[in-house]
Design an enzyme around this catalytic site. Sequence first.
Site, PDB file in Angstrom:
ATOM      1  N   ALA A   1       0.928  -1.169   0.138  1.00 12.10           N
ATOM      2  CA  ALA A   1       0.020  -0.161   0.027  1.00 12.10           C
ATOM      3  C   ALA A   1       0.910   1.224   0.127  1.00 12.10           C
ATOM      4  CB  ALA A   1      -0.869  -0.264   1.462  1.00 12.10           C
TER       5      ALA A   1
ATOM      6  N   GLY B   1       0.876  -5.023   0.868  1.00  7.62           N
ATOM      7  CA  GLY B   1      -0.229  -5.071   0.228  1.00  7.62           C
ATOM      8  C   GLY B   1       0.002  -5.756  -1.234  1.00  7.62           C
TER       9      GLY B   1
ATOM     10  N   GLU C   1      -0.344  -9.356  -0.667  1.00 10.77           N
ATOM     11  CA  GLU C   1      -1.770  -9.296  -0.701  1.00 10.77           C
ATOM     12  C   GLU C   1      -2.671  -9.533  -1.828  1.00 10.77           C
ATOM     13  OE1 GLU C   1      -1.944  -6.305   2.541  1.00 10.77           O
ATOM     14  OE2 GLU C   1      -2.720  -7.874   3.869  1.00 10.77           O
TER      15      GLU C   1
ATOM     16  N   GLU D   1       4.405  -5.066   7.065  1.00 11.00           N
ATOM     17  CA  GLU D   1       3.688  -3.814   8.035  1.00 11.00           C
ATOM     18  C   GLU D   1       4.077  -3.726   9.584  1.00 11.00           C
ATOM     19  OE1 GLU D   1       2.302  -6.264   5.838  1.00 11.00           O
ATOM     20  OE2 GLU D   1       0.745  -5.592   4.803  1.00 11.00           O
TER      21      GLU D   1
HETATM   22  N1  CAA Z   1       4.524   3.380  -0.382  1.00 15.55           N
HETATM   23  C1  CAA Z   1       5.094   4.334  -0.938  1.00 15.55           C
HETATM   24  N2  CAA Z   1       6.342   4.631  -1.558  1.00 15.55           N
HETATM   25  C2  CAA Z   1       6.938   3.379  -1.689  1.00 15.55           C
HETATM   26  C3  CAA Z   1       6.575   2.174  -1.152  1.00 15.55           C
HETATM   27  C4  CAA Z   1       5.381   2.226  -0.611  1.00 15.55           C
HETATM   28  N3  CAA Z   1       4.893   0.951   0.020  1.00 15.55           N
HETATM   29  N4  CAA Z   1       7.743   1.382  -1.381  1.00 15.55           N
HETATM   30  C5  CAA Z   1       8.493   2.085  -2.262  1.00 15.55           C
HETATM   31  N5  CAA Z   1       8.034   3.390  -2.243  1.00 15.55           N
HETATM   32  C6  CAA Z   1       8.862   4.653  -3.027  1.00 15.55           C
HETATM   33  C7  CAA Z   1      10.150   4.735  -1.844  1.00 15.55           C
HETATM   34  O1  CAA Z   1       9.662   5.866  -1.050  1.00 15.55           O
HETATM   35  C8  CAA Z   1      11.055   5.460  -3.227  1.00 15.55           C
HETATM   36  O2  CAA Z   1      10.417   6.762  -3.367  1.00 15.55           O
HETATM   37  P1  CAA Z   1      11.628   8.142  -3.529  1.00 15.55           P
HETATM   38  O3  CAA Z   1      12.407   7.711  -4.795  1.00 15.55           O
HETATM   39  O4  CAA Z   1      10.604   9.273  -3.769  1.00 15.55           O
HETATM   40  O5  CAA Z   1      12.180   8.152  -2.275  1.00 15.55           O
HETATM   41  C9  CAA Z   1      10.962   4.710  -4.497  1.00 15.55           C
HETATM   42  O6  CAA Z   1       9.487   3.922  -4.022  1.00 15.55           O
HETATM   43  C10 CAA Z   1      11.800   3.641  -4.328  1.00 15.55           C
HETATM   44  O7  CAA Z   1      11.947   2.751  -3.140  1.00 15.55           O
HETATM   45  P2  CAA Z   1      13.351   2.930  -2.344  1.00 15.55           P
HETATM   46  O8  CAA Z   1      14.366   3.794  -2.755  1.00 15.55           O
HETATM   47  O9  CAA Z   1      13.021   2.264  -1.126  1.00 15.55           O
HETATM   48  O10 CAA Z   1      13.839   1.454  -3.235  1.00 15.55           O
HETATM   49  P3  CAA Z   1      14.836   0.293  -2.578  1.00 15.55           P
HETATM   50  O11 CAA Z   1      15.301  -0.699  -3.733  1.00 15.55           O
HETATM   51  O12 CAA Z   1      16.151   0.804  -1.636  1.00 15.55           O
HETATM   52  O13 CAA Z   1      13.983  -0.599  -1.646  1.00 15.55           O
HETATM   53  C11 CAA Z   1      11.929  -1.863  -0.806  1.00 15.55           C
HETATM   54  C12 CAA Z   1      12.984  -1.404  -1.968  1.00 15.55           C
HETATM   55  C13 CAA Z   1      12.750  -2.767   0.046  1.00 15.55           C
HETATM   56  C14 CAA Z   1      10.662  -2.284  -1.331  1.00 15.55           C
HETATM   57  C15 CAA Z   1      11.524  -0.437  -0.151  1.00 15.55           C
HETATM   58  O14 CAA Z   1      11.032   0.645  -1.015  1.00 15.55           O
HETATM   59  C16 CAA Z   1      10.637  -1.130   1.035  1.00 15.55           C
HETATM   60  O15 CAA Z   1      10.771  -1.205   2.095  1.00 15.55           O
HETATM   61  N6  CAA Z   1       9.205  -0.458   0.769  1.00 15.55           N
HETATM   62  C17 CAA Z   1       8.355  -0.515   1.715  1.00 15.55           C
HETATM   63  C18 CAA Z   1       7.776  -1.874   1.851  1.00 15.55           C
HETATM   64  C19 CAA Z   1       6.525  -1.845   2.879  1.00 15.55           C
HETATM   65  O16 CAA Z   1       6.643  -1.914   3.858  1.00 15.55           O
HETATM   66  N7  CAA Z   1       5.191  -2.270   2.345  1.00 15.55           N
HETATM   67  C20 CAA Z   1       4.345  -2.197   3.060  1.00 15.55           C
HETATM   68  C21 CAA Z   1       3.247  -1.162   2.841  1.00 15.55           C
HETATM   69  S1  CAA Z   1       1.959  -1.295   4.188  1.00 15.55           S
HETATM   70  C22 CAA Z   1       0.780  -2.086   3.646  1.00 15.55           C
HETATM   71  O17 CAA Z   1       0.943  -2.873   2.408  1.00 15.55           O
HETATM   72  C23 CAA Z   1      -0.796  -2.257   4.236  1.00 15.55           C
HETATM   73  C24 CAA Z   1      -1.370  -3.283   3.804  1.00 15.55           C
HETATM   74  O18 CAA Z   1      -1.507  -4.264   4.096  1.00 15.55           O
HETATM   75  C25 CAA Z   1      -2.444  -3.175   2.629  1.00 15.55           C
END
Ligand code: CAA
Length: 261
Positions: free
Chosen positions: A69, A112, A115, A135
């Site tokens: 998400a 998400g 999911e 999460e």
């Molecule tokens: N939401 C918003 N933006 C996101 C994102 C997310 N889930 N995942 C990545 N991005 C964005 C980053 O903020 C970044 O944007 P900027 O360039 O503007 O800073 C861009 O995508 C590239 O990401 P990274 O620089 O972090 O890339 P990376 O290769 O270093 O890392 C990753 C990749 C490990 C996937 C890392 O991006 C990450 O940990 N993302 C979040 C994963 C996460 O926690 N997901 C769960 C979300 S909560 C949820 O999903 C609730 C639910 O159950 C419905």
Amino acid sequence: AQTYQNILIEKKGEKQNVGLITLNRPKALNALCGPLVSEVIEALQEFDKDDSIAAIVLTGSEKAFAAGADIKEMMNNSYSHNHKHGFIENWSYITKCKKPLIAAVNGYALGGGCELAMMCDIIYAGDTAKFGQPEITIGTIPGGGGTQRIARSCGKSKAMEICLTGDQFTAQEAEKMGLVSKVFPADQTVAEAIKLAEKIGRHSPLITKLCKEAVNVAFETSLQEGLRFEKSYFWGTFATADQKEGMAAFAGKRKPNFKNE
Ligand code: CAA
């Protein structure tokens, strides 16, 4: 034709009977912001209505199926806002699709994203895919079905370990635990998913829908009720022209010509 901002839509396969939806928000690793999910739902509904389409493949990029998400979009949500607007409740429309829906997962399928893949009927993964429910590491819990669907498909110990640690797991591990049905070299995942869709597309569309619905009942009810449901649909297939055609073709040693009736 509809124009989308966050997804790409194509028809694939030899008979152009496979609907392909590609998540295309590369700057955010396909984070599932509201507009993106609305577009996926709309595209699914279009393909579901389109008689030329037999099955649908949902994919992302080689780097990310979807990284979850959209954290930046939701970070300041309040509880009352979520409740009032039914935050991400619309995701469940994805599971209302009657045609087979195959996830072709490469790269990150986190939160998400994992999911979303699990809402599909079949998951094919590339060998570099990374799954996880992170999460817990950002102070929340899965909200798109992660706690329930992992528990049902892989059991309690795996579900607890995945949801409580937030650790990523590989495509190979996902296959071993039954979350994913096959793993391919990453650059072949989408092509293999399309081949699978084409194979399924050789059957009667009507009977395929009944079969999908019957399997899904297994995740929603007791064995007794599920068996009753299956039997009523099994008997029901004998009211269709496609059952008559399928069995006549077998007996006549020829290929069936299904009419979706
Ligand atoms: N939401 C918003 N933006 C996101 C994102 C997310 N889930 N995942 C990545 N991005 C964005 C980053 O903020 C970044 O944007 P900027 O360039 O503007 O800073 C861009 O995508 C590239 O990401 P990274 O620089 O972090 O890339 P990376 O290769 O270093 O890392 C990753 C990749 C490990 C996937 C890392 O991006 C990450 O940990 N993302 C979040 C994963 C996460 O926690 N997901 C769960 C979300 S909560 C949820 O999903 C609730 C639910 O159950 C419905």
